[in-house]
Design a protein around this motif. Structure first.
Motif, PDB file in Angstrom:
ATOM      1  N   ILE A   1     -52.990  -1.342 -13.502  1.00 34.97           N
ATOM      2  CA  ILE A   1     -52.696  -2.674 -14.025  1.00 34.97           C
ATOM      3  C   ILE A   1     -51.589  -3.604 -13.237  1.00 34.97           C
ATOM      4  N   ILE A   2     -50.589  -2.939 -12.889  1.00 36.78           N
ATOM      5  CA  ILE A   2     -49.608  -3.448 -11.910  1.00 36.78           C
ATOM      6  C   ILE A   2     -50.322  -4.165 -10.809  1.00 36.78           C
ATOM      7  N   GLN A   3     -51.358  -3.407 -10.488  1.00 36.22           N
ATOM      8  CA  GLN A   3     -52.150  -4.117  -9.188  1.00 36.22           C
ATOM      9  C   GLN A   3     -52.683  -5.494  -9.457  1.00 36.22           C
ATOM     10  N   LYS A   4     -53.076  -5.547 -10.601  1.00 32.78           N
ATOM     11  CA  LYS A   4     -53.760  -6.787 -11.241  1.00 32.78           C
ATOM     12  C   LYS A   4     -52.735  -7.915 -10.991  1.00 32.78           C
ATOM     13  N   CYS A   5     -51.649  -7.711 -10.952  1.00 39.21           N
ATOM     14  CA  CYS A   5     -50.699  -9.118 -10.988  1.00 39.21           C
ATOM     15  C   CYS A   5     -50.394  -9.533  -9.720  1.00 39.21           C
ATOM     16  N   ASN A   6     -50.887 -10.862  -9.633  1.00 43.52           N
ATOM     17  CA  ASN A   6     -50.788 -11.471  -8.455  1.00 43.52           C
ATOM     18  C   ASN A   6     -49.505 -12.440  -7.999  1.00 43.52           C
TER      19      ASN A   6
ATOM     20  N   ALA B   1     -51.199   4.305 -22.240  1.00 46.17           N
ATOM     21  CA  ALA B   1     -51.183   5.202 -21.082  1.00 46.17           C
ATOM     22  C   ALA B   1     -49.763   5.877 -21.291  1.00 46.17           C
ATOM     23  N   MET B   2     -48.712   5.420 -22.014  1.00 47.37           N
ATOM     24  CA  MET B   2     -47.558   6.036 -22.117  1.00 47.37           C
ATOM     25  C   MET B   2     -46.843   6.689 -23.249  1.00 47.37           C
ATOM     26  N   VAL B   3     -47.645   6.399 -24.402  1.00 45.72           N
ATOM     27  CA  VAL B   3     -47.027   6.632 -25.537  1.00 45.72           C
ATOM     28  C   VAL B   3     -47.322   8.253 -25.938  1.00 45.72           C
TER      29      VAL B   3
ATOM     30  N   PRO C   1     -56.412 -15.379 -18.532  1.00 41.35           N
ATOM     31  CA  PRO C   1     -56.076 -15.850 -19.780  1.00 41.35           C
ATOM     32  C   PRO C   1     -54.881 -14.986 -20.605  1.00 41.35           C
ATOM     33  N   LEU C   2     -54.356 -15.532 -21.292  1.00 35.60           N
ATOM     34  CA  LEU C   2     -53.242 -14.955 -22.253  1.00 35.60           C
ATOM     35  C   LEU C   2     -53.518 -13.454 -22.858  1.00 35.60           C
ATOM     36  N   ASN C   3     -55.077 -13.599 -23.443  1.00 36.93           N
ATOM     37  CA  ASN C   3     -55.648 -12.434 -24.244  1.00 36.93           C
ATOM     38  C   ASN C   3     -55.545 -11.226 -23.105  1.00 36.93           C
ATOM     39  N   GLN C   4     -55.868 -11.515 -21.832  1.00 34.78           N
ATOM     40  CA  GLN C   4     -55.914 -10.650 -20.860  1.00 34.78           C
ATOM     41  C   GLN C   4     -54.568  -9.486 -20.774  1.00 34.78           C
ATOM     42  N   TYR C   5     -53.449 -10.209 -20.728  1.00 35.97           N
ATOM     43  CA  TYR C   5     -52.063  -9.558 -20.848  1.00 35.97           C
ATOM     44  C   TYR C   5     -51.985  -9.040 -21.779  1.00 35.97           C
ATOM     45  N   ILE C   6     -52.210  -9.349 -23.092  1.00 30.07           N
ATOM     46  CA  ILE C   6     -52.066  -8.458 -24.247  1.00 30.07           C
ATOM     47  C   ILE C   6     -53.004  -7.289 -24.175  1.00 30.07           C
ATOM     48  N   GLY C   7     -54.330  -7.370 -23.906  1.00 30.06           N
ATOM     49  CA  GLY C   7     -54.785  -6.161 -23.369  1.00 30.06           C
ATOM     50  C   GLY C   7     -54.433  -5.196 -22.599  1.00 30.06           C
ATOM     51  N   TRP C   8     -53.783  -5.532 -21.664  1.00 30.05           N
ATOM     52  CA  TRP C   8     -53.337  -4.770 -20.692  1.00 30.05           C
ATOM     53  C   TRP C   8     -52.142  -4.194 -21.136  1.00 30.05           C
ATOM     54  N   ALA C   9     -51.064  -4.818 -21.714  1.00 31.09           N
ATOM     55  CA  ALA C   9     -49.967  -4.417 -22.489  1.00 31.09           C
ATOM     56  C   ALA C   9     -50.364  -3.050 -23.411  1.00 31.09           C
ATOM     57  N   ASP C  10     -51.279  -3.427 -24.287  1.00 31.64           N
ATOM     58  CA  ASP C  10     -51.942  -2.437 -25.090  1.00 31.64           C
ATOM     59  C   ASP C  10     -52.296  -1.080 -24.211  1.00 31.64           C
TER      60      ASP C  10
ATOM     61  N   ASP D   1     -50.325   7.652 -14.871  1.00 34.21           N
ATOM     62  CA  ASP D   1     -49.715   7.067 -13.774  1.00 34.21           C
ATOM     63  C   ASP D   1     -50.749   6.134 -13.202  1.00 34.21           C
ATOM     64  N   SER D   2     -51.929   6.383 -12.987  1.00 34.74           N
ATOM     65  CA  SER D   2     -53.046   5.814 -12.493  1.00 34.74           C
ATOM     66  C   SER D   2     -53.272   4.463 -12.956  1.00 34.74           C
ATOM     67  N   LYS D   3     -53.348   4.670 -14.453  1.00 35.04           N
ATOM     68  CA  LYS D   3     -53.822   3.251 -15.258  1.00 35.04           C
ATOM     69  C   LYS D   3     -52.569   2.353 -15.014  1.00 35.04           C
ATOM     70  N   VAL D   4     -51.351   2.958 -15.193  1.00 34.51           N
ATOM     71  CA  VAL D   4     -50.347   1.997 -14.743  1.00 34.51           C
ATOM     72  C   VAL D   4     -50.237   1.279 -13.541  1.00 34.51           C
ATOM     73  N   ILE D   5     -50.441   1.879 -12.632  1.00 33.10           N
ATOM     74  CA  ILE D   5     -50.680   1.580 -11.432  1.00 33.10           C
ATOM     75  C   ILE D   5     -51.685   0.386 -11.043  1.00 33.10           C
TER      76      ILE D   5
END
Length: 146
Positions: A86-91, A72-74, A58-67, A80-84
């Motif tokens: 989240i990217i691993q969840k992209c299908n 993780a970067m701010v 769902p769209l709100n999942q992407y918003i949560g991952w973006a936050d 790095d592990s959090k970034v990886i």
């Protein structure tokens, strides 16, 4: 040739300093505006490439991952592990593009201007870390590189 500061009156030096400060401030303001305009154009291009029927979440999942990516970067040092993770969840490509769209443009530093997720990654991650992200995408046959 010797530069003698005493030959200049105080008013001239103050005017020069004010002009110099204004030029520097204008440079950063213009830079920030240009980066924001370019970021918005990029996000519009990304939006056009997303296939809503291919989204895995769902769209709100992407918003949560973006936050979560922003968090993780701010701060100093990137998680790095959090970034990886989240990217691993992209299908698929639409998942990656929706994540980029959800991230939008966020101020990298106050004076730096708004940056997109790929721009944040290029600033925050090393070459080997970017290669690891791209390897994850390649494994999943996602034709996108950061």
């Amino acid at each position: 040739m010797k530069f003698d500061l005493a030959k200049f009156d105080r008013g001239t030096l103050v005017k020069f300093a004010v002009i110099l400060v204004l030029v520097i401030v204008m440079y950063f303001v213009i830079r920030k505006v240009v980066k924001t305009i370019k970021g918005d154009a990029y996000l519009n291009d990304v939006s056009g490439e997303i296939k809503p029927g291919e989204l895995s979440y769902p769209l709100n999942q992407y918003i949560g991952w973006a936050d979560q990516l922003y968090d993780a970067m701010v701060e100093v040092g990137t998680n790095d592990s959090k970034v990886i993770a989240i990217i691993q969840k992209c299908n698929n490509l639409s998942d990656v593009l929706q994540l980029i769209k959800a991230f939008g443009t966020r101020d990298y530093y106050f004076f730096w201007g708004a940056s997109t997720l790929p721009q944040w990654f290029s600033e925050e991650l090393s070459t080997s870390e970017l290669a690891a992200l791209n390897a994850i995408l390649k494994q999943k046959s996602i034709n996108y590189t950061f």
